[in-house]
Design a protein around this motif. Structure first.
Motif, mmCIF file in Angstrom:
data_model
loop_
_atom_site.group_PDB
_atom_site.id
_atom_site.type_symbol
_atom_site.label_atom_id
_atom_site.label_comp_id
_atom_site.label_asym_id
_atom_site.label_seq_id
_atom_site.Cartn_x
_atom_site.Cartn_y
_atom_site.Cartn_z
ATOM 1 N N ARG A 259 5.423 -14.850 -10.147
ATOM 2 C CA ARG A 259 5.790 -16.018 -9.348
ATOM 3 C C ARG A 259 7.287 -16.058 -9.079
ATOM 4 O O ARG A 259 7.722 -16.332 -7.964
ATOM 5 C CB ARG A 259 5.380 -17.305 -10.073
ATOM 6 C CG ARG A 259 3.878 -17.569 -10.121
ATOM 7 C CD ARG A 259 3.588 -18.838 -10.909
ATOM 8 N NE ARG A 259 4.278 -19.984 -10.328
ATOM 9 C CZ ARG A 259 4.430 -21.145 -10.946
ATOM 10 N NH1 ARG A 259 3.969 -21.317 -12.177
ATOM 11 N NH2 ARG A 259 5.064 -22.136 -10.354
ATOM 12 N N ASP B 285 6.705 -22.623 -6.477
ATOM 13 C CA ASP B 285 7.823 -21.719 -6.716
ATOM 14 C C ASP B 285 8.906 -22.002 -5.684
ATOM 15 O O ASP B 285 8.619 -22.102 -4.485
ATOM 16 C CB ASP B 285 7.372 -20.262 -6.595
ATOM 17 C CG ASP B 285 6.168 -19.964 -7.484
ATOM 18 O OD1 ASP B 285 6.118 -20.500 -8.595
ATOM 19 O OD2 ASP B 285 5.278 -19.213 -7.045
ATOM 20 N N LYS C 77 10.922 -10.349 -4.158
ATOM 21 C CA LYS C 77 11.163 -11.612 -3.464
ATOM 22 C C LYS C 77 12.600 -11.715 -2.951
ATOM 23 O O LYS C 77 12.868 -12.331 -1.914
ATOM 24 C CB LYS C 77 10.856 -12.777 -4.413
ATOM 25 C CG LYS C 77 10.899 -14.143 -3.760
ATOM 26 C CD LYS C 77 10.607 -15.238 -4.760
ATOM 27 C CE LYS C 77 9.128 -15.353 -5.055
ATOM 28 N NZ LYS C 77 8.812 -16.554 -5.858
ATOM 29 N N TYR D 32 15.652 -12.809 1.155
ATOM 30 C CA TYR D 32 16.683 -13.826 1.275
ATOM 31 C C TYR D 32 18.073 -13.204 1.182
ATOM 32 O O TYR D 32 18.301 -12.237 0.456
ATOM 33 C CB TYR D 32 16.518 -14.876 0.168
ATOM 34 C CG TYR D 32 15.159 -15.520 0.159
ATOM 35 C CD1 TYR D 32 14.877 -16.602 0.987
ATOM 36 C CD2 TYR D 32 14.141 -15.037 -0.660
ATOM 37 C CE1 TYR D 32 13.617 -17.192 0.990
ATOM 38 C CE2 TYR D 32 12.890 -15.616 -0.665
ATOM 39 C CZ TYR D 32 12.626 -16.694 0.160
ATOM 40 O OH TYR D 32 11.385 -17.277 0.162
ATOM 41 N N TYR E 181 13.452 -22.998 -0.622
ATOM 42 C CA TYR E 181 12.247 -22.471 0.015
ATOM 43 C C TYR E 181 11.071 -22.627 -0.956
ATOM 44 O O TYR E 181 10.876 -21.798 -1.835
ATOM 45 C CB TYR E 181 12.438 -20.996 0.367
ATOM 46 C CG TYR E 181 13.554 -20.735 1.349
ATOM 47 C CD1 TYR E 181 13.292 -20.624 2.708
ATOM 48 C CD2 TYR E 181 14.864 -20.602 0.912
ATOM 49 C CE1 TYR E 181 14.316 -20.372 3.614
ATOM 50 C CE2 TYR E 181 15.897 -20.355 1.808
ATOM 51 C CZ TYR E 181 15.626 -20.246 3.151
ATOM 52 O OH TYR E 181 16.647 -19.995 4.050
ATOM 53 N N PRO E 182 10.282 -23.703 -0.827
ATOM 54 C CA PRO E 182 9.149 -23.897 -1.735
ATOM 55 C C PRO E 182 7.898 -23.163 -1.250
ATOM 56 O O PRO E 182 7.615 -23.118 -0.048
ATOM 57 C CB PRO E 182 8.931 -25.416 -1.706
ATOM 58 C CG PRO E 182 9.446 -25.848 -0.366
ATOM 59 C CD PRO E 182 10.512 -24.868 0.039
ATOM 60 N N CYS E 183 7.157 -22.581 -2.186
ATOM 61 C CA CYS E 183 5.903 -21.892 -1.875
ATOM 62 C C CYS E 183 4.858 -22.263 -2.915
ATOM 63 O O CYS E 183 5.179 -22.522 -4.081
ATOM 64 C CB CYS E 183 6.082 -20.374 -1.879
ATOM 65 S SG CYS E 183 7.274 -19.766 -0.671
ATOM 66 N N SER E 184 3.578 -22.255 -2.496
ATOM 67 C CA SER E 184 2.482 -22.560 -3.415
ATOM 68 C C SER E 184 1.210 -21.882 -2.928
ATOM 69 O O SER E 184 0.936 -21.863 -1.721
ATOM 70 C CB SER E 184 2.263 -24.077 -3.490
ATOM 71 O OG SER E 184 1.220 -24.389 -4.387
ATOM 72 N N CYS F 92 4.034 -20.442 2.089
ATOM 73 C CA CYS F 92 5.355 -21.051 2.030
ATOM 74 C C CYS F 92 5.432 -22.267 2.941
ATOM 75 O O CYS F 92 4.943 -22.252 4.073
ATOM 76 C CB CYS F 92 6.428 -20.038 2.416
ATOM 77 S SG CYS F 92 6.649 -18.749 1.157
ATOM 78 N N PRO G 96 11.464 -24.593 5.038
ATOM 79 C CA PRO G 96 12.674 -24.693 4.216
ATOM 80 C C PRO G 96 13.140 -26.142 4.085
ATOM 81 O O PRO G 96 12.905 -26.972 4.981
ATOM 82 C CB PRO G 96 13.698 -23.848 4.972
ATOM 83 C CG PRO G 96 12.886 -22.935 5.825
ATOM 84 C CD PRO G 96 11.650 -23.698 6.188
#
Length: 686
Positions: A543, A588, A629, A633, A643-646, A650, A653
């Motif tokens: 993650r 994340d 990852k 970036y 930058y949240p992802c689940s 994603c 931003p």
């Protein structure tokens, strides 16, 4: 006259150095002598802070008649289970398969070929508690060996086969029929059915704190929104906080309660329990914002710092239950003693608070009879009673440095400090980690399991690697520094190469060739299993870094072990809770630019399933190709962006910290507004 154990480094073995028993340490020499004399091996396993080990030592192993019953007929071998966990694991499984139960002290009798044909736990010197006495047992075993050896050896072969089959994972777990629920749901149902709704905790006496169950429930509530999962976890934490199992004066928790109300403990204190409970209280605080849970986490950390920390900043193993020959004597108080230690007003208040309706001279462990007494007054009274208690004989402290315990402690201090905003805990974790890193560097990066008086005594096993990896992960999450994360990735690659069994989907407990035969460590016991910790590690690393290989291996583990999880979910709670890492509650966050604006939402969200990765030049150069990852970036950008992802997707931003907080809190479905839990209600009505 001292025996062979006087030259050993283990505190437990040295406790038996003056026995009249002709002890050998666990060694090839002992087994070769048994073969040469063609006599059985009497194998006795325990640890230095085990109460019943002390009892058996005093009444049996210090007795000349017992020594005579062993001499010439058995080769007597002593093992410290904490120093030699690979031996203890095999012996414990043999005992459980032969008798249906286990514990310490653990007694096995083996053929000269190391095959067990008798097992037991505590055996009194003379017959009592409905048990045969040790001398009587030894006579019967010797009679069997001399007159019916074929029976003994036939049994030993069957036991050896069963133990090897079990520990190598050759026993097929049957599919659980008729269940459409996943392992997490099955575990929740089982826990809801055993929850003590009056006293907190699970099952009946004796009751263990089982903090890894509390952590599972908090995660399960975050995934599902089921309020009863949170309720069971938080009510248990408060019951523990108020009970006699909690050292109300000095902090820290005893091993377990002998009663259902958590009032009367078995007084041993284990470092493992402190680490796991510190995490559980900190997570409970983060989810609920209950200041009493934060205060209790801080008390555990103070106890760790004052009573379990070595001069180098590492952590000792345990404190004994006995002091001055009395079990629990260090912790017992009467109202009369409390009154005499304090002024009249505080003495009367504290005596009633801690001992309720007890008689004036009755000595008991202390509990809280009020859930939320005046905090300043309570702190003052505790400190005065602690100073008074220091004049008593302290319990023995086992000062072994065990790598798995130290890794667990570092991880817990780092995580708890991050969750409750305590920089001192994070500093303690960093100091211990840095000192441990120096030791490992001096050892040529050869990990140890046990270290005594500056000497590494036994090699590392799976739990040592797993807990040290977890320490690196949690320290990175608490500080954002690249070195611990880089270490965790490197060690994980070593574990995959040296321990992973892809056919079975789990990690071996030992390196190849380091024990009689390789075994597995799947079921939780006093704490999470090594495989469960590795499963969490793999998920977290994948993650945080985007490492696909680690996600792949975690997937193999969950697929291959799903039948075992469903068959006996409560034995695999910590591994099952790893499913939370790929739920919608797990978010994340990657941050470019200055991460400072986003630290408040990251450290204050109720979401305990959040990870974060700061994209800094140091991190990019430190991890190189180990974190895919980072390739997406740009490091060193001027604008702060999150930058949240689940669940592999994603979100847009985020530049507003409040917006990030809302995303994190919304994903974690802890709900205080649910009047009833429909999942539990439907199950209760069946």
């Amino acid at each position: 006259m001292a025996n062979r154990l006087s030259d050993e480094k283990s505190p437990y073995l040295r406790q038996h150095a003056d026995n009249p028993v002709d002890w050998y340490p666990f060694s090839e020499e002992a087994f070769e002598i048994a073969k040469a004399r063609d006599i059985p091996i009497f194998l006795s396993i325990g640890y230095s802070t085990c109460h019943w080990c002390h009892v058996m030592n005093r009444e049996s192993f210090s007795d000349q008649k017992v020594a005579e019953a062993l001499r010439g007929r058995f080769i007597a071998v002593k093992v410290d289970r904490e120093e030699r966990p690979e031996v203890d694991r095999i012996a414990m499984v043999a005992c459980q398969l032969m008798t249906g139960s286990g514990g310490w002290p653990l007694t096995l009798v083996l053929t000269p070929e190391k095959r067990p044909f008798f097992s037991g736990t505590y055996i009194p010197k003379l017959p009592k508690y409905g048990r045969a006495g040790l001398i009587q047992v030894l006579d019967r075993i010797w009679d069997l060996w001399e007159k019916n050896r074929d029976e003994a050896e036939g049994l030993s072969l069957r036991v050896e086969g069963a133990v090897q089959s079990y520990l190598r994972g050759e026993t097929t777990v049957p599919e659980k029929p008729g269940s459409l629920k996943g392992a997490s749901d099955e575990a929740y149902i089982a826990l809801a059915g055993s929850f003590d709704r009056e006293n907190g905790g699970f099952g009946t006496a004796p009751k263990f704190p089982t903090p890894h169950i509390i952590s599972f429930l908090l995660r399960y509530a975050g995934m599902t929104g089921r309020v009863d999962a949170t309720r069971m976890a938080i009510e248990t934490l408060h019951a523990l906080r108020m009970g006699g199992i909690n050292d109300q004066i000095g902090g820290g928790y005893h091993r377990y309660a002998t009663d259902q109300e958590w009032a009367i403990p078995h007084y041993e204190k284990m470092a493992t329990d402190q680490a796991l409970l510190l995490t559980a209280f900190a997570e409970g605080y983060r989810v609920t914002r209950d200041p009493l849970l934060k205060e209790e986490a801080e008390r555990i950390a103070r106890y760790i710092r004052s009573d379990l920390r070595s001069e180098e900043g590492l952590f000792f193993t345990a404190e004994d239950a006995e002091s001055g020959g009395e079990e629990g004597g260090f912790y017992l108080w009467s109202k009369e003693e409390i009154r005499s230690a304090l002024d009249a007003e505080d003495g009367a208040w504290a005596a009633d608070l801690f001992l309720g309706n007890a008689g004036e001279k009755v000595r008991m462990p202390l509990s809280l009879t009020e859930p939320n007494p005046d905090p300043e007054r309570l702190m003052k009274v505790r400190e005065k009673l602690r100073e008074k208690r220091e004049a008593r004989t302290r319990p023995f402290r086992d000062e072994k440095i065990l790598l798995d315990i130290n890794g667990m402690m570092i991880a817990s201090l780092a995580r708890a400090g991050h969750l409750i905003g305590d920089a001192g805990m994070i500093t303690d974790a960093e100091d211990a980690y840095n000192h441990l890193s120096v030791i490992l560097e001096e050892s040529g990066d050869e990990l140890f399991h046990s270290r005594i008086n500056g000497v590494n005594t036994t090699p590392a096993n799976l739990t040592d690697y797993a807990e040290l990896i977890g320490a690196g992960i949690m320290l990175h999450q608490a500080t954002g520094k690249p070195t611990p994360l880089r270490d965790a990735l490197r060690l994980t690659e070593m574990v995959i190469f040296g321990f992973f069994n892809p056919e079975k989907g789990w990690f071996w407990f030992e390196r190849e060739g380091s024990s009689f035969f390789r075994t597995r460590d799947l079921e939780d016991a006093g704490g999470p299993s090594g495989n469960a910790v590795m499963l969490h590690n793999l998920h977290q690393l994948s993650r945080i870094t985007g490492n696909i290989e680690m996600a792949r291996i975690a997937g193999i583990m969950e697929e291959k072990l799903s039948a075992a999880f469903l068959h006996h979910p409560t034995a695999h709670i910590h591994a099952i809770s790893a499913s939370s890492h790929h739920s919608g509650a797990a978010v994340d966050v990657v941050i470019t630019g200055d991460a400072t604006p986003f630290m408040a939402p990251l450290t204050q969200t109720r979401n305990i399933l959040t990870t974060w990765l700061p994209v800094t030049p140091d991190l990019v150069s430190g991890l190189q190709e180990k974190a895919p990852k980072l390739e997406v970036y740009e490091p060193g950008t001027s604008e702060s962006v999150a930058y949240p992802c689940s669940e592999g997707a994603c979100l847009p931003p985020v530049t507003d910290p409040d917006e990030l907080r809302e995303i994190l809190d919304t994903a974690f479905h802890h709900r205080k507004d649910v009047e009833a839990d429909p999942f539990t209600r439907s199950n209760n009505s069946e």
